[in-house]
Design a protein around this motif. Structure first.
Motif, mmCIF file in Angstrom:
data_model
loop_
_atom_site.group_PDB
_atom_site.id
_atom_site.type_symbol
_atom_site.label_atom_id
_atom_site.label_comp_id
_atom_site.label_asym_id
_atom_site.label_seq_id
_atom_site.Cartn_x
_atom_site.Cartn_y
_atom_site.Cartn_z
ATOM 1 N N GLU A 179 0.821 -1.208 0.000
ATOM 2 C CA GLU A 179 0.000 0.000 0.000
ATOM 3 C C GLU A 179 0.862 1.268 0.000
ATOM 4 N N HIS B 90 -1.502 8.658 -0.015
ATOM 5 C CA HIS B 90 -2.451 7.584 -0.342
ATOM 6 C C HIS B 90 -3.479 8.021 -1.381
ATOM 7 N N ASN C 238 -5.071 4.888 -3.173
ATOM 8 C CA ASN C 238 -5.661 3.845 -2.349
ATOM 9 C C ASN C 238 -6.164 4.453 -1.035
#
Length: 122
Positions: free
Chosen positions: A18, A66, A72
């Motif tokens: 991630e 992010h 994400n």
């Protein structure tokens, strides 16, 4: 409905994937470092009003990475404790130049260059 990750050993590679882009990792590094610095000043000076600024620095820069770069959703929304611990684990490994092997094992995209070797005294 997505299945929850059951163990931290499974979470760590997920967390690294991630954070596959170096810019995202560096935004975490800078944001968390600034946040800790501001929080330290807040505690030492008794200025609790600075705590929100610490949180904005830490989370704000991470979330830019992010939402804006990785595209994400931060893992902290679903796994708050493991994400918190992993932020510090990732930052510590970055600080000592040891994150690369973890990224490679997790197949997490671009690796960090190794830390420069200390010069040996003759």
């Amino acid at each position: 409905m997505s299945e929850r990750i059951a163990t931290y050993a499974e979470f760590w590679p997920f967390y690294l994937r991630e954070h596959s882009k170096p810019v995202t990792r560096w935004l975490h590094f800078v944001g968390t470092s600034l946040g800790l610095g501001i929080a330290t000043v807040a505690v030492r000076s008794g200025r609790g009003a600075l705590i929100p600024a610490a949180l904005v620095c830490a989370y704000g820069l991470a979330w830019v990475g992010h939402f804006g770069i990785e595209k994400n959703r931060p893992a902290t929304f679903k796994y708050p404790l493991w994400s918190f611990l992993s932020d510090f684990r990732m930052l510590g490994l970055m600080a000592v130049g040891q994150l690369g092997p973890h990224l490679e094992r997790a197949q997490a995209g671009a690796s960090l260059p190794p830390a420069p070797a200390a010069s040996k005294a003759v």
